[in-house]
Design an enzyme around this catalytic site. Structure first.
Site, PDB file in Angstrom:
ATOM      1  CE  LYS A 127      -4.308  -1.572   1.382  1.00  0.00           C
ATOM      2  NZ  LYS A 127      -4.687  -1.602   2.793  1.00  0.00           N
ATOM      3  CG  HIS A 130      -0.799   7.734   2.548  1.00  0.00           C
ATOM      4  ND1 HIS A 130      -1.147   8.498   3.628  1.00  0.00           N
ATOM      5  CD2 HIS A 130      -1.425   6.546   2.702  1.00  0.00           C
ATOM      6  CE1 HIS A 130      -1.954   7.802   4.399  1.00  0.00           C
ATOM      7  NE2 HIS A 130      -2.135   6.611   3.867  1.00  0.00           N
ATOM      8  CG  HIS A 133       1.930   5.829   6.176  1.00  0.00           C
ATOM      9  ND1 HIS A 133       1.541   5.607   4.882  1.00  0.00           N
ATOM     10  CD2 HIS A 133       1.236   4.957   6.926  1.00  0.00           C
ATOM     11  CE1 HIS A 133       0.659   4.626   4.851  1.00  0.00           C
ATOM     12  NE2 HIS A 133       0.448   4.215   6.074  1.00  0.00           N
TER      13      HIS A 133
HETATM   14  N1  ARG Z   1      -0.350  -1.006  10.074  1.00  0.00           N
HETATM   15  C1  ARG Z   1      -1.267  -0.228  10.843  1.00  0.00           C
HETATM   16  C2  ARG Z   1      -1.895   0.866   9.992  1.00  0.00           C
HETATM   17  O1  ARG Z   1      -1.318   1.270   8.993  1.00  0.00           O
HETATM   18  C3  ARG Z   1      -0.620   0.443  12.022  1.00  0.00           C
HETATM   19  C4  ARG Z   1      -0.036  -0.500  13.024  1.00  0.00           C
HETATM   20  C5  ARG Z   1       0.054   0.111  14.359  1.00  0.00           C
HETATM   21  N2  ARG Z   1       0.699  -0.728  15.342  1.00  0.00           N
HETATM   22  C6  ARG Z   1       0.114  -1.662  16.047  1.00  0.00           C
HETATM   23  N3  ARG Z   1       0.867  -2.348  16.881  1.00  0.00           N
HETATM   24  N4  ARG Z   1      -1.156  -1.926  15.943  1.00  0.00           N
HETATM   25  O2  ARG Z   1      -2.971   1.333  10.334  1.00  0.00           O
END
Ligand code: ARG
Length: 581
Positions: A127, A130, A133
């Protein structure tokens, strides 16, 4: 260094029986108006201990500590003890300390032997990385640097979103509309375009969803072809993420993401799996069956139930977060486990922190969610589904490009322009990101980011470069000051502006601690903006390179200390401090 605040707490402690030094430290205030002193100690709380009116306590205290040499005077106004530091002594001590410590000014060993995990960035593979982030990435990196500076043993984790049903869709879409060359050339843009097409097509033809589900099931079973594609998407994505991390100067100690905790993903060596968590929850009597699914009820705590395992047997994001936390405790025995994740996920974190606690893990309260608000662009927010996305890499590249144009307009062509515009362009984006209280939403605006005048990164960096240029121009006099050879006499520097600047510099170490306590890099950002502003006032109001050598050296020492403190602050934000601009 022992800060002035700490020194004052130490002076007060023997006179205030009922309070520990640390409690006094917390109570000490910095009056907004410096007419009320450099530090103030409110005595309201002491009324109970001393059984006297707060005002009388303040008066007694003021008399008791007035003779200490750090103070110019100590006054009592109502229930406050107002303390004015001795300018000369302070100037002398602060400036020589900063020069002596250099890059270590503000550093501490308070965290010695304590492990702190900072989890940040954590994008989803395949993905786009962007503009949204940037927040977790940059705030997390700064929090890591701050804790590291305070002597904590830090571990940086990128909890990649590399698992989930979306990979069924991605593989399905790739097979239908994708081709290898495009993915190799432009991995994420290509994968994204297939993924977007999938959603468009699936609306017309719902059978596509079934096909994607079937592919995901194969992936979970470890079918080589699907696993191969998943791995390839992951590698290509990481390559692209690393381009952004390289530009920002960010690295991680671990990229163990969601797939690491899933017992379904065959490609990674796992030590703690989500299914162990499901079993453990069952044993502890926390799991309840609900329409074939397994949930943990949390209504007693005013939270919605947490879905741990779906009726089709698959586990969820939250299951893997619980597994990851247990794994981290077992692997690192952390003192703190910090998650820098958007405030949209507040509920998610409340739920699983509660579950950890219910499982009987006494370290539940060592897990900290550090939320932040949303970034949007002037023309609206971002959406991956619809494919309207602004890539962070593109934003950084255009920041560098735009900065380069400004620099060439300002200074004409210069051999170092590429290097400097990289530092300034990227620094500008990062600085803006860390300027406001992290919980606030903000709108990304080019004009604001790249402004050299406002409270911006370029402004602070420019101030640093200006100080560097003063020192360069001073030649041997500055060298003697920087090397510590010259016996600087700070009694030459007594103006109000200089004194405000020195006070700000002296507060840098406590600012770093405050930023750590609040998980709030903007505390440092704002502090170095203040330093930059007072430095510029000092620079404009006073003639620095005077004929009198002793006076000149005293002023240069202050320039040097301000420059060093700005550089250390920028460093903690993850921003370069250019020597010229
Ligand atoms: N990958 C997730 C997102 O883009 C964020 C992860 C955050 N960390 C966690 N331990 N849940 O929304």
């Amino acid at each position: 260094m022992i800060s002035y605040k700490e020194k004052i707490a130490e002076i007060l402690a023997p006179h205030v029986d009922g309070l520990e030094k640390d409690e006094i430290l917390d109570m000490l205030e910095t009056p907004a108006d410096s007419k009320m002193g450099d530090y103030a100690f409110p005595c309201f709380k002491l009324a109970k201990i001393f059984r006297k009116a707060p005002q009388m306590i303040a008066q007694t205290l003021a008399e008791a500590i007035g003779a200490e040499s750090v103070f110019e005077k100590v006054e009592n106004v109502n229930a406050y003890v107002n303390m004015f530091l001795s300018r000369e002594e302070m100037a002398q001590e602060v400036v020589s300390e900063v020069i002596e410590k250099g890059d270590d000014y503000g550093r501490s060993n308070m965290g010695q032997g304590k492990k702190v995990i900072v989890e940040y960035s954590s994008p989803n593979i395949a993905k786009p990385f962007h503009i949204g982030h940037i927040r977790s990435t940059v705030i997390g990196n700064s929090i890591y640097k701050i804790y590291d500076f305070l002597g904590y043993d830090t571990i940086r984790i990128n909890h990649l979103g590399d698992y989930g049903t979306q990979f069924g869709k991605m593989i399905c879409a790739y097979r239908r509309w994708g081709n290898k060359e495009d993915v190799v050339r432009e991995p994420i843009k290509s994968l994204l375009s297939y993924y977007t097409k999938f959603h468009v097509e699936a609306e017309k033809d719902p059978a596509l969803e079934d096909e994607a589900r079937a592919i995901f099931a194969k992936l979970e079973k470890g079918e080589p072809e699907e696993v191969e594609l998943w791995k390839w998407f992951r590698e290509e994505s990481l390559k692209e993420f690393n381009r952004v991390y390289d530009m920002l100067g960010i690295t991680f100690d671990s990229y163990n993401g969601e797939s690491f905790y899933s017992d379904k993903m065959p490609a990674v060596v796992q030590e703690l799996k989500d299914t162990r968590i499901v079993d453990e929850l069952k044993e502890k009597g926390l799991l309840v069956e609900d329409n074939g699914a397994q949930i943990v009820k949390l209504d007693e705590y005013d939270l919605p139930p947490a879905l741990i395992k779906k009726s089709d047997g698959s586990t969820l994001y939250i299951t893997r977060d619980i597994a990851a936390a247990v794994y981290r405790k077992e692997t690192y025995d952390f003192y703190k486990n910090i998650y820098v994740v958007a405030s949209q996920q507040n509920l998610h974190f409340q739920q699983w922190f509660k579950i950890i606690e219910l499982m009987g893990y006494d370290w539940a309260d060592q897990c900290v969610h550090v939320p932040f608000g949303m970034v949007s662009l002037e023309d609206g927010t971002l959406s991956t589904r619809k494919g309207k996305v602004v890539f962070l890499l593109d934003v950084l590249n255009s920041a560098v490009e735009k900065t380069k144009q400004v620099m060439i307009e300002k200074n004409g062509p210069d051999a170092d322009v590429d290097e400097i515009s990289k530092q300034v362009g990227i620094g500008a984006v990062v600085f803006q990101e860390l300027s406001n209280n992290r919980i606030k939403d903000y709108v990304f605006t080019w004009d604001k980011v790249l402004n050299f005048e406002g409270e911006t990164g370029p402004y602070v960096q420019y101030t640093h470069a200006r100080a560097a240029s003063v020192l360069r121009n001073a030649g041997a006099s500055a060298e003697a000051v920087i090397s510590g050879e010259a016996a600087v006499d700070m009694s030459y520097v007594t103006s109000d502006t200089a004194y405000e600047l020195i006070k700000l510099i002296s507060r840098f170490p406590e600012t770093v601690r405050e930023a750590a306590e609040k998980y709030e890099p903007s505390v440092i950002t704002r502090h170095i903006i203040d330093i930059a502003q007072y430095f510029n006032k000092f620079y404009h109001d006073e003639h620095i390179l005077v004929d009198d050598e002793a006076e000149k050296q005293a002023k240069l020492a202050l320039v040097c200390a301000a420059k060093q403190t700005i550089a250390n602050g920028l460093g903690l934000l993850g921003i370069a401090a250019p020597e010229k601009m």
